[in-house]
Design a protein around this motif. Structure first.
Motif, PDB file in Angstrom:
ATOM      1  N   TYR A   3       0.839  -1.195   0.000  1.00 45.37           N
ATOM      2  CA  TYR A   3       0.000   0.000   0.000  1.00 45.37           C
ATOM      3  C   TYR A   3       0.872   1.242   0.000  1.00 45.37           C
ATOM      4  CZ  TYR A   3      -4.442  -2.199   1.250  1.00 45.37           C
ATOM      5  OH  TYR A   3      -5.598  -2.907   1.270  1.00 45.37           O
ATOM      6  N   ALA A  38      -5.186   4.756   1.926  1.00 45.94           N
ATOM      7  CA  ALA A  38      -4.190   3.779   1.463  1.00 45.94           C
ATOM      8  C   ALA A  38      -4.661   3.169   0.143  1.00 45.94           C
ATOM      9  CB  ALA A  38      -4.021   2.685   2.507  1.00 45.94           C
ATOM     10  N   LEU A  40      -3.562   0.510  -3.360  1.00 45.37           N
ATOM     11  CA  LEU A  40      -2.682  -0.419  -4.070  1.00 45.37           C
ATOM     12  C   LEU A  40      -2.477   0.051  -5.502  1.00 45.37           C
ATOM     13  CD1 LEU A  40      -4.256  -3.867  -3.036  1.00 45.37           C
ATOM     14  CD2 LEU A  40      -2.190  -2.824  -2.127  1.00 45.37           C
ATOM     15  N   ARG A  41      -3.176   1.122  -5.902  1.00 48.35           N
ATOM     16  CA  ARG A  41      -3.170   1.557  -7.295  1.00 48.35           C
ATOM     17  C   ARG A  41      -2.738   3.019  -7.446  1.00 48.35           C
ATOM     18  NH1 ARG A  41      -6.661  -1.240 -10.818  1.00 48.35           N
ATOM     19  NH2 ARG A  41      -5.382  -0.139 -12.345  1.00 48.35           N
ATOM     20  N   THR A  44      -3.500   5.201 -10.512  1.00 45.28           N
ATOM     21  CA  THR A  44      -4.852   5.689 -10.845  1.00 45.28           C
ATOM     22  C   THR A  44      -5.191   7.025 -10.161  1.00 45.28           C
ATOM     23  OG1 THR A  44      -5.938   4.560  -8.998  1.00 45.28           O
ATOM     24  CG2 THR A  44      -5.729   3.300 -11.049  1.00 45.28           C
ATOM     25  N   THR A 125     -18.738  -0.345   3.694  1.00 46.27           N
ATOM     26  CA  THR A 125     -17.992  -1.604   3.583  1.00 46.27           C
ATOM     27  C   THR A 125     -16.497  -1.462   3.896  1.00 46.27           C
ATOM     28  OG1 THR A 125     -17.871  -1.139   1.211  1.00 46.27           O
ATOM     29  CG2 THR A 125     -19.553  -2.695   1.932  1.00 46.27           C
ATOM     30  N   ILE A 126     -16.075  -0.278   4.306  1.00 45.49           N
ATOM     31  CA  ILE A 126     -14.651  -0.106   4.668  1.00 45.49           C
ATOM     32  C   ILE A 126     -14.324  -0.979   5.881  1.00 45.49           C
ATOM     33  CG2 ILE A 126     -12.968   1.522   5.657  1.00 45.49           C
ATOM     34  CD1 ILE A 126     -14.041   3.663   3.884  1.00 45.49           C
ATOM     35  N   LYS A 130      -7.852  -2.951   7.511  1.00 41.60           N
ATOM     36  CA  LYS A 130      -7.103  -2.902   6.258  1.00 41.60           C
ATOM     37  C   LYS A 130      -6.645  -1.475   5.994  1.00 41.60           C
ATOM     38  CE  LYS A 130      -8.893  -4.033   2.002  1.00 41.60           C
ATOM     39  NZ  LYS A 130      -9.676  -4.890   1.111  1.00 41.60           N
ATOM     40  N   GLY A 133      -8.064   2.584   6.820  1.00 40.18           N
ATOM     41  CA  GLY A 133      -9.490   2.780   7.079  1.00 40.18           C
ATOM     42  C   GLY A 133     -10.071   3.938   6.281  1.00 40.18           C
ATOM     43  N   LEU A 134      -9.252   4.528   5.413  1.00 43.66           N
ATOM     44  CA  LEU A 134      -9.699   5.602   4.528  1.00 43.66           C
ATOM     45  C   LEU A 134      -9.438   5.140   3.106  1.00 43.66           C
ATOM     46  CD1 LEU A 134      -7.770   8.376   6.447  1.00 43.66           C
ATOM     47  CD2 LEU A 134     -10.253   8.286   6.338  1.00 43.66           C
ATOM     48  N   VAL A 138     -11.794   5.990  -6.905  1.00 43.65           N
ATOM     49  CA  VAL A 138     -11.413   6.106  -8.313  1.00 43.65           C
ATOM     50  C   VAL A 138     -12.447   5.326  -9.134  1.00 43.65           C
ATOM     51  CG1 VAL A 138      -9.563   5.853 -10.019  1.00 43.65           C
ATOM     52  CG2 VAL A 138      -8.980   6.192  -7.611  1.00 43.65           C
ATOM     53  N   ASP A 141     -11.715   3.065 -12.371  1.00 40.92           N
ATOM     54  CA  ASP A 141     -10.954   1.824 -12.326  1.00 40.92           C
ATOM     55  C   ASP A 141     -11.285   0.887 -11.176  1.00 40.92           C
ATOM     56  OD1 ASP A 141      -8.545   1.845 -14.473  1.00 40.92           O
ATOM     57  OD2 ASP A 141      -9.202   3.871 -13.958  1.00 40.92           O
ATOM     58  N   PRO A 143     -14.441  -0.995  -9.439  1.00 40.10           N
ATOM     59  CA  PRO A 143     -15.880  -1.282  -9.469  1.00 40.10           C
ATOM     60  C   PRO A 143     -16.584  -0.936  -8.151  1.00 40.10           C
ATOM     61  CG  PRO A 143     -14.659  -3.083 -10.480  1.00 40.10           C
ATOM     62  CD  PRO A 143     -13.641  -2.160  -9.872  1.00 40.10           C
ATOM     63  N   LYS A 206     -13.926  -6.806  -9.395  1.00 44.21           N
ATOM     64  CA  LYS A 206     -12.682  -6.232  -8.872  1.00 44.21           C
ATOM     65  C   LYS A 206     -11.475  -7.056  -9.322  1.00 44.21           C
ATOM     66  CE  LYS A 206     -11.312  -6.486  -4.440  1.00 44.21           C
ATOM     67  NZ  LYS A 206     -11.273  -6.178  -3.000  1.00 44.21           N
ATOM     68  N   ALA A 209     -10.811  -6.503 -12.919  1.00 49.73           N
ATOM     69  CA  ALA A 209     -10.272  -5.155 -13.147  1.00 49.73           C
ATOM     70  C   ALA A 209      -8.790  -5.088 -12.762  1.00 49.73           C
ATOM     71  CB  ALA A 209     -11.070  -4.123 -12.358  1.00 49.73           C
ATOM     72  N   TYR A 210      -8.442  -5.708 -11.628  1.00 47.00           N
ATOM     73  CA  TYR A 210      -7.030  -5.745 -11.220  1.00 47.00           C
ATOM     74  C   TYR A 210      -6.187  -6.423 -12.300  1.00 47.00           C
ATOM     75  CZ  TYR A 210      -7.106  -4.435  -6.218  1.00 47.00           C
ATOM     76  OH  TYR A 210      -7.172  -3.766  -5.028  1.00 47.00           O
TER      77      TYR A 210
HETATM   78  C1  ZZB Z   1      -7.591   3.291  -5.068  1.00 45.56           C
HETATM   79  C2  ZZB Z   1      -7.960   2.288  -6.073  1.00 45.56           C
HETATM   80  C3  ZZB Z   1      -8.146   2.462  -7.437  1.00 45.56           C
HETATM   81  C4  ZZB Z   1      -8.119   1.017  -5.516  1.00 45.56           C
HETATM   82  C5  ZZB Z   1      -8.487   1.360  -8.207  1.00 45.56           C
HETATM   83  C6  ZZB Z   1      -8.485  -0.110  -6.252  1.00 45.56           C
HETATM   84  C7  ZZB Z   1      -8.671   0.063  -7.626  1.00 45.56           C
HETATM   85  P1  ZZB Z   1      -8.173  -5.299  -1.840  1.00 45.56           P
HETATM   86  O1  ZZB Z   1      -7.976  -5.413  -3.295  1.00 45.56           O
HETATM   87  O2  ZZB Z   1      -9.482  -5.821  -1.373  1.00 45.56           O
HETATM   88  O3  ZZB Z   1      -7.002  -5.765  -1.023  1.00 45.56           O
HETATM   89  N1  ZZB Z   1      -9.211  -0.130   0.312  1.00 45.56           N
HETATM   90  C8  ZZB Z   1      -8.146   0.323   1.002  1.00 45.56           C
HETATM   91  N2  ZZB Z   1      -8.345   0.207   2.325  1.00 45.56           N
HETATM   92  C9  ZZB Z   1      -9.569  -0.348   2.471  1.00 45.56           C
HETATM   93  C10 ZZB Z   1     -10.353  -0.701   3.610  1.00 45.56           C
HETATM   94  N3  ZZB Z   1      -9.917  -0.481   4.860  1.00 45.56           N
HETATM   95  N4  ZZB Z   1     -11.570  -1.250   3.402  1.00 45.56           N
HETATM   96  C11 ZZB Z   1     -12.044  -1.443   2.149  1.00 45.56           C
HETATM   97  N5  ZZB Z   1     -11.352  -1.111   1.045  1.00 45.56           N
HETATM   98  C12 ZZB Z   1     -10.133  -0.568   1.194  1.00 45.56           C
HETATM   99  O4  ZZB Z   1      -8.273  -3.741  -1.521  1.00 45.56           O
HETATM  100  C13 ZZB Z   1      -7.359  -2.789  -1.913  1.00 45.56           C
HETATM  101  C14 ZZB Z   1      -8.118  -1.602  -2.389  1.00 45.56           C
HETATM  102  O5  ZZB Z   1      -9.315  -1.461  -1.607  1.00 45.56           O
HETATM  103  C15 ZZB Z   1      -7.341  -0.315  -2.254  1.00 45.56           C
HETATM  104  O6  ZZB Z   1      -6.847   0.170  -3.531  1.00 45.56           O
HETATM  105  C16 ZZB Z   1      -8.427   0.667  -1.890  1.00 45.56           C
HETATM  106  O7  ZZB Z   1      -8.942   1.079  -3.153  1.00 45.56           O
HETATM  107  C17 ZZB Z   1      -9.450  -0.135  -1.150  1.00 45.56           C
HETATM  108  F1  ZZB Z   1      -8.669   1.511  -9.504  1.00 45.56           F
HETATM  109  O8  ZZB Z   1      -7.240   2.502  -3.925  1.00 45.56           O
HETATM  110  B1  ZZB Z   1      -7.797   1.127  -4.016  1.00 45.56           B
HETATM  111  C18 ZZB Z   1      -9.739  -3.120  -9.208  1.00 45.56           C
HETATM  112  C19 ZZB Z   1      -9.423  -2.228  -8.024  1.00 45.56           C
HETATM  113  N6  ZZB Z   1      -9.017  -0.962  -8.479  1.00 45.56           N
END
Ligand code: ZZB
Length: 261
Positions: A3, A38, A40-41, A44, A125-126, A130, A133-134, A138, A141, A143, A206, A209-210
């Motif tokens: 992250y 936080a 992973l992308r 984007t 659903t946060i 993980k 928590g924020l 996007v 990209d 869903p 999801k 998309a990843y």
């Molecule tokens: C922006 C972003 C753009 C994300 C994208 C994804 C995508 P995963 O895959 O389930 O491990 N996230 C981060 N923290 C939390 C949380 N506490 N509760 C719920 N969701 C959370 O989750 C990783 C992604 O879930 C993170 O990357 C974040 O959203 C969100 F275009 O950040 B992402 C296809 C996914 N695309």
């Protein structure tokens, strides 16, 4: 997967948050408070439209320096404390708690986004366990982000928010041969997802998309236009490139997979 946490400076507080923060003597009126979603992308981030908080999570505000504070979950702050983010190793410098529900309607600066200032809106659903928590939204990209955006826009009154806080302006950032340049709306339609409650289909969307983005995606926005997602993912984090010149100033990185006890 690692992250990256973004620093999104609060530029306007909701009324409730404003009251709570003003009454705290440890936070000067001139302090910078950053929300730290936080992701992973990082590639984007040009398309961030909103910042999601969970109404049911209690967040903390943590002192980083005389002028700067971070807002995140206690768990995230504990991890940060053991990774050199705060002044004293292993010490969590909490100054106050604040309810997620009280943060809604605040506005933060999203430096990489075409939408410079974005509103804080709710996402049930946060997970507290993980990231921080924020979550930065996007909808082009992700869903989950797209489905939640549509839901909140449709039912703003039900969610007790203003409809115009929800940004439905969807920017193409990544093009894929399979699903075009806004993969999330395409997949939400393809899997007939009608609300954030369609969990099973959202999970499938999801994952697709990843995978599609990672293996077949090409950047169509920003300084890495024409490069693959895999290239951009690294470039955006390197201090020698133009975007990553922000790295020291605006991003902080840490591995959230590490749990300290
Ligand atoms: C922006 C972003 C753009 C994300 C994208 C994804 C995508 P995963 O895959 O389930 O491990 N996230 C981060 N923290 C939390 C949380 N506490 N509760 C719920 N969701 C959370 O989750 C990783 C992604 O879930 C993170 O990357 C974040 O959203 C969100 F275009 O950040 B992402 C296809 C996914 N695309």
């Amino acid at each position: 997967q690692e992250y990256i946490a973004l620093k999104c400076k609060v530029v306007k507080w909701s009324e409730k948050a404003q009251e709570a923060i003003e009454s705290n003597k440890d936070i000067a009126a001139t302090a910078n408070i950053f929300m730290t979603p936080a992701t992973l992308r990082p590639e984007t981030m040009y398309g961030q439209t909103n910042l999601f908080v969970s109404p049911s999570i209690t967040y903390g505000i943590f002192k980083v320096s005389e002028t700067d504070f971070y807002l995140a979950t206690d768990r995230a702050a504990r991890n940060m404390a053991f990774q050199g983010i705060f002044p004293e190793w292993g010490i969590v410098p909490k100054v106050m708690d604040i309810k997620g529900s009280d943060l809604i309607g605040s506005m933060v600066r999203a430096l990489l986004s075409v939408h410079t200032d974005i509103y804080v809106i709710p996402m049930d659903t946060i997970k507290e366990t993980k990231g921080t928590g924020l979550v930065t939204s996007v909808p082009s990209d992700s869903p989950d982000d797209y489905a939640m955006t549509i839901e909140l826009h449709k039912k703003a009154a039900f969610y007790k928010i203003e409809q115009d806080w929800v940004c439905v302006d969807i920017l193409p950032i990544i093009d894929t041969p399979e699903y075009g340049n806004t993969i999330a709306p395409t997949l939400v339609k393809k899997f007939k997802i009608s609300s954030p409650k369609d969990e099973r289909q959202l999970l499938e969307a999801k994952e697709l998309a990843y995978k599609t983005g990672f293996y077949h995606g090409k950047m169509v926005h920003g300084p890495f236009t024409g490069k693959t997602v895999q290239e951009a993912k690294t470039l955006i984090r390197q201090p020698t490139t133009c975007v990553a010149a922000f790295l020291d100033q605006w991003f902080l990185t840490y591995g959230v997979d590490q749990e300290w006890r």
